[in-house]
Design an enzyme around this catalytic site. Structure first.
Site, PDB file in Angstrom:
ATOM      1  N   ASN A 161      41.665 -21.427 -24.857  1.00  0.00           N
ATOM      2  CA  ASN A 161      42.289 -22.441 -25.702  1.00  0.00           C
ATOM      3  C   ASN A 161      41.253 -23.039 -26.660  1.00  0.00           C
ATOM      4  OD1 ASN A 161      44.820 -24.083 -26.009  1.00  0.00           O
ATOM      5  ND2 ASN A 161      43.436 -25.784 -25.462  1.00  0.00           N
ATOM      6  N   ASP A 219       0.907  -3.070  10.114  1.00  0.00           N
ATOM      7  CA  ASP A 219       0.278  -3.354  11.412  1.00  0.00           C
ATOM      8  C   ASP A 219      -0.507  -4.664  11.420  1.00  0.00           C
ATOM      9  OD1 ASP A 219      -2.037  -2.738  10.050  1.00  0.00           O
ATOM     10  OD2 ASP A 219      -2.585  -1.007  11.301  1.00  0.00           O
ATOM     11  N   ARG A 260       0.802  -1.212   0.000  1.00  0.00           N
ATOM     12  CA  ARG A 260       0.000   0.000   0.000  1.00  0.00           C
ATOM     13  C   ARG A 260       0.840   1.269   0.000  1.00  0.00           C
ATOM     14  NH1 ARG A 260      -5.205  -0.631   1.709  1.00  0.00           N
ATOM     15  NH2 ARG A 260      -6.002  -2.641   1.018  1.00  0.00           N
ATOM     16  N   ASP A 277      21.081 -17.787 -30.731  1.00  0.00           N
ATOM     17  CA  ASP A 277      22.148 -18.670 -31.175  1.00  0.00           C
ATOM     18  C   ASP A 277      23.243 -17.797 -31.783  1.00  0.00           C
ATOM     19  OD1 ASP A 277      22.835 -21.576 -32.335  1.00  0.00           O
ATOM     20  OD2 ASP A 277      23.215 -20.052 -33.863  1.00  0.00           O
ATOM     21  N   ASP A 312      24.302 -14.772 -26.112  1.00  0.00           N
ATOM     22  CA  ASP A 312      24.380 -16.132 -25.579  1.00  0.00           C
ATOM     23  C   ASP A 312      23.000 -16.754 -25.680  1.00  0.00           C
ATOM     24  OD1 ASP A 312      26.733 -17.432 -23.462  1.00  0.00           O
ATOM     25  OD2 ASP A 312      24.820 -18.487 -23.703  1.00  0.00           O
ATOM     26  N   CYS A 326      -6.080  -1.639  13.646  1.00  0.00           N
ATOM     27  CA  CYS A 326      -6.569  -0.871  12.489  1.00  0.00           C
ATOM     28  C   CYS A 326      -7.707   0.056  12.866  1.00  0.00           C
ATOM     29  CB  CYS A 326      -7.106  -1.803  11.406  1.00  0.00           C
ATOM     30  SG  CYS A 326      -5.948  -2.997  10.817  1.00  0.00           S
ATOM     31  N   MET A 385      30.863 -17.291 -21.148  1.00  0.00           N
ATOM     32  CA  MET A 385      30.595 -16.636 -19.881  1.00  0.00           C
ATOM     33  C   MET A 385      31.889 -16.292 -19.160  1.00  0.00           C
ATOM     34  SD  MET A 385      28.092 -17.665 -16.854  1.00  0.00           S
ATOM     35  CE  MET A 385      28.780 -19.135 -16.212  1.00  0.00           C
ATOM     36  N   LEU A 386      32.784 -17.274 -19.130  1.00  0.00           N
ATOM     37  CA  LEU A 386      34.000 -17.107 -18.343  1.00  0.00           C
ATOM     38  C   LEU A 386      34.840 -15.908 -18.806  1.00  0.00           C
ATOM     39  CD1 LEU A 386      35.431 -18.638 -16.114  1.00  0.00           C
ATOM     40  CD2 LEU A 386      36.743 -19.818 -17.865  1.00  0.00           C
ATOM     41  N   HIS A 407      -0.589  -4.508   5.188  1.00  0.00           N
ATOM     42  CA  HIS A 407      -0.196  -3.333   5.979  1.00  0.00           C
ATOM     43  C   HIS A 407       0.758  -3.819   7.066  1.00  0.00           C
ATOM     44  CE1 HIS A 407      -3.991  -0.669   5.167  1.00  0.00           C
ATOM     45  NE2 HIS A 407      -2.945  -0.138   4.555  1.00  0.00           N
TER      46      HIS A 407
HETATM   47  N1  ARG Z   1     -10.319  -2.669   4.147  1.00  0.00           N
HETATM   48  C1  ARG Z   1      -9.293  -1.841   4.652  1.00  0.00           C
HETATM   49  C2  ARG Z   1      -8.207  -1.699   3.603  1.00  0.00           C
HETATM   50  O1  ARG Z   1      -7.942  -2.637   2.942  1.00  0.00           O
HETATM   51  C3  ARG Z   1      -8.716  -2.407   5.916  1.00  0.00           C
HETATM   52  C4  ARG Z   1      -7.684  -1.529   6.513  1.00  0.00           C
HETATM   53  C5  ARG Z   1      -7.024  -2.108   7.690  1.00  0.00           C
HETATM   54  N2  ARG Z   1      -6.199  -1.182   8.302  1.00  0.00           N
HETATM   55  C6  ARG Z   1      -4.988  -1.416   8.751  1.00  0.00           C
HETATM   56  N3  ARG Z   1      -4.353  -0.481   9.368  1.00  0.00           N
HETATM   57  N4  ARG Z   1      -4.383  -2.572   8.550  1.00  0.00           N
HETATM   58  O2  ARG Z   1      -7.673  -0.669   3.430  1.00  0.00           O
END
Ligand code: ARG
Length: 699
Positions: free
Chosen positions: A522, A170, A139, A677, A654, A264, A634-635, A168
């Site tokens: 060689n 969190d 996000r 090739d 290559d 959240c 490669m070498l 996210h």
């Molecule tokens: N449906 C919301 C979204 O997808 C949920 C958000 C959850 N918030 C968070 N801080 N994880 O944005």
């Protein structure tokens, strides 16, 4: 209750699962019960209100996810960075949250349009206030971290999220009182995990398993020693208790259907400013970067490599031009837990064009070599990019620029790249990163190209015949131009050139003056000579494509004949060798160098089995080259790549895409990879050159 801790919540009057912007919402559209959601939210509200103050922001019709106030913005002290939602489904919440922040007297920072950052959902303060953990990958865009770091004047540790269920930060990461951390390690990439482990000691890391993770145990509200969450396993509760935390469970199933839970649904509004944290045991260096920083992705590349390297950063000044494409400059303070990590990061930042501050006033540090062929541990190792070093107050250009060299300073002052093994006692070499800059023009975007272009022909299912032709046209044009202007072209070739029938074409290129040096091993010489003398390549008839009886001994017979003559040139003089690639080299005075290896048969008398000698010979031959064609080896091609400075065009052909990528990816547009090739490539090339010279010759 009145306390020093405040949260912001938003009642779920208009809550529902109305669209899908994360995996949890899938299959749940209009499946959340509003009545249950309201009851669950009320319970959470009560638990928090018993322990802290709760402010409310007015819910808005049509913005069902507004209940998730964690995503309103990121607060620190009196300042707040307003969220810029990635999805239009949530962007309408922004003005309401902005109004609320302003009504509270917060100073609101707004990110440039189209730079997503989802507030405290993706940015979590260390509970001791030492730094900010910031997530990216789903996000939030990494570029936003730089601005957040600058505005809030805090060190940012960026964490790369890998599992879309934990989109996210969190949802999988929860810093707790006392420096503890509740988290789900598989949600992060390896670098992020390493960073977490560097910052949080093992006894403070509470890593949870998937069953707890998917019931959002990390999405918890922490108030002192209380941790409020949807649900926790008995085991987790015990582990938390063992380190002094009490888990309070409160079901939030209806919100899980939208991908959120306790954390959240709240935004901690009181995030006290901590005095400049003591960075114990942490080293810091500041670098400055200038250029099309945002547009070219330079800043995110820089920040990315700081994090990947195990460091962290703080952006001190980011004078962001008016537009994404504007030239801008940024000072970035890099912190690292050890000298080794810092050195590694600084080396890479310098490659990217960053200059270590306060380098303007500082000379490069010099140390005298005391043991031949051995440098001090912190020697600066050079890159392919043009570099300048500051000696006696003046910037001097490094000569013999190449990769993995040591910069030696002689009187005058003169700076030269030398190989480790060539260091002599008494040489003055550069250590550390002061007074070193890699020279790049601000308009040069090629340096940040994520990967050199790759063209695929026979190598992949996608038919890109046309693209190979395009490249062939360009290469032919370039070869023609260089020949006319007296430029230098080196060809690095492997035996596959001969097996795939490219020998004739390469011979012609040499005969017609398009090649000024041939580098190989060689094998290419042996197979070329075998073909010239016996008509086979490793015993296979080159016209019929079938094995010849006794053919497996052909290459030894070829070697033996040349050994009898003493050298390839003698064999040509004596009329023993009358055609082929090496024959043309001798006849047209095109120098060649054959580097030996462990698997060589013979070897031919010309093959240099002393590798140091061979390396020196290669280096001599590619000096001043404008273009290097690397044909299926490669070498030798990697060897050549390492000794070639930036600015020399390289075309790597290559059939194996991995080889092409490895060779072409020098972070520079100067190299082009062609997956095809090699025999075919050479035949197209020769045809194209014919077209350019307006002749019609059948090869
Ligand atoms: N449906 C919301 C979204 O997808 C949920 C958000 C959850 N918030 C968070 N801080 N994880 O944005």
């Amino acid at each position: 209750m009145t306390s020093s801790i405040r949260f912001l919540m938003c009642a779920p009057h208009h809550y529902e699962v109305d669209y899908v912007i994360n995996p949890w919402m899938e299959g749940n559209i209009h499946r959340a019960s509003l009545a249950t959601a309201q009851e669950q939210w009320q319970n959470l509200y009560q638990i928090i209100a018993d322990r802290a103050d709760v402010d409310l922001v007015k819910p808005q019709q049509g913005w069902p996810d507004m209940v998730f106030t964690a995503n309103a913005g990121l607060i620190l002290g009196n300042q707040v960075v307003l969220s810029r939602f990635l999805h239009p489904e949530r962007q309408g919440e922004e003005p309401f949250f902005k109004d609320w922040f302003e009504s509270q007297g917060h100073q609101v920072f707004t990110l440039p349009a189209e730079l997503p950052f989802e507030g405290a959902g993706d940015a979590l303060l260390d509970r001791e206030g030492r730094w900010l953990w910031a997530g990216y990958g789903f996000r939030t865009e990494l570029d936003s971290h730089g601005l957040v770091a600058q505005w809030l004047n805090i060190e940012v540790l960026s964490l790369h999220l890998m599992d879309e269920r934990f989109y996210h930060l969190d949802t999988c990461f929860c810093p707790l009182t006392g420096g503890y951390l509740l988290y789900y390690p598989p949600a992060f990439d390896a670098y992020s995990n390493r960073l977490i482990e560097l910052r949080v000691p093992p006894e403070k890391r509470i890593a949870i398993d998937e069953p707890d993770a998917i019931t959002f145990a990390c999405n918890a509200v922490n108030i002192d020693r209380i941790v409020i969450m949807n649900k926790a396993s008995t085991e987790l509760k015990e582990r938390m208790a063992a380190v002094g935390f009490e888990v309070v469970e409160t079901p939030l199933t209806e919100f899980l259907k939208a991908g959120g839970a306790a954390k959240c649904l709240t935004l901690r509004v009181t995030e006290p400013l901590h005095p400049e944290p003591a960075r114990e045991g942490l080293l810091s260096r500041t670098v400055t970067m200038t250029g099309h920083l945002l547009d070219s992705g330079l800043v995110s590349r820089a920040l990315d490599l700081v994090m990947e390297g195990g460091g962290s950063f703080q952006v001190l000044n980011f004078d962001l031009g008016a537009q994404r494409q504007s030239t801008s400059s940024a000072d970035i303070r890099v912190s690292a837990p050890s000298h080794e990590i810092m050195d590694e990061i600084m080396a890479q930042l310098i490659d990217l064009g960053a200059v270590a501050l306060p380098t303007e006033q500082q000379d490069a540090r010099l140390v005298t070599i005391t043991q031949a062929g051995v440098a001090p541990d912190d020697f600066y190792s050079s890159t392919i990019y043009p570099t300048e070093v500051r000696v006696q107050g003046q910037w001097v250009r490094v000569h013999n620029q190449r990769m993995d060299g040591v910069v030696v300073i002689a009187d005058s002052p003169v700076a030269t790249c030398k190989l480790l093994r060539d260091l002599q006692v008494g040489d003055q070499v550069i250590v550390g990163y002061d007074g070193i800059r890699s020279v790049r023009s601000t308009t040069d975007r090629s340096r940040v190209a994520p990967q050199a272009e790759e063209f695929s022909f026979m190598g992949s299912g996608v038919s890109s015949e046309r693209r190979v032709e395009l490249i062939v046209e360009q290469v032919a044009w370039e070869l023609r131009r260089l020949r006319d202007q007296g430029g230098r072209v080196a060809v690095v070739a492997g035996p596959v050139v001969i097996h795939t029938g490219g020998g004739n074409h390469l011979s012609r290129l040499i005969r017609e003056g398009y090649v000024q040096a041939l580098l190989g091993g060689n094998a290419i010489a042996v197979h070329d000579i075998e073909q010239a003398m016996l008509g086979t390549s490793l015993g296979v008839d080159m016209n019929q494509g079938t094995s010849v009886r006794g053919g497996h001994r052909h290459h030894l017979r070829a070697i033996n004949s040349i050994r009898r003559c003493g050298s390839i040139a003698n064999a040509v003089d004596q009329g023993v060798l009358t055609r082929g690639v090496l024959y043309e080299c001798v006849k047209n005075n095109v120098p060649f160098s054959l580097a030996g290896s462990i698997r060589d048969d013979g070897p031919l008398p010309d093959t240099k089995m002393d590798l140091l000698e061979a390396q020196a010979d290669y280096a001599r031959l590619i000096e001043g080259c404008d273009l290097i064609l690397m044909l299926s080896t490669m070498l030798h091609a990697i060897g050549v790549g390492n000794m070639t400075p930036a600015g020399v065009k390289m075309v790597c052909v290559d059939i194996n895409p991995a080889v092409v990528t490895k060779l072409a990816d020098r972070g520079s547009l100067e190299s082009t990879g062609v997956v095809t090739d090699v025999g075919l490539f050479l035949s197209l090339l020769v045809k194209q050159l014919d077209r350019l010279t307006q002749r019609h010759v059948v090869v």
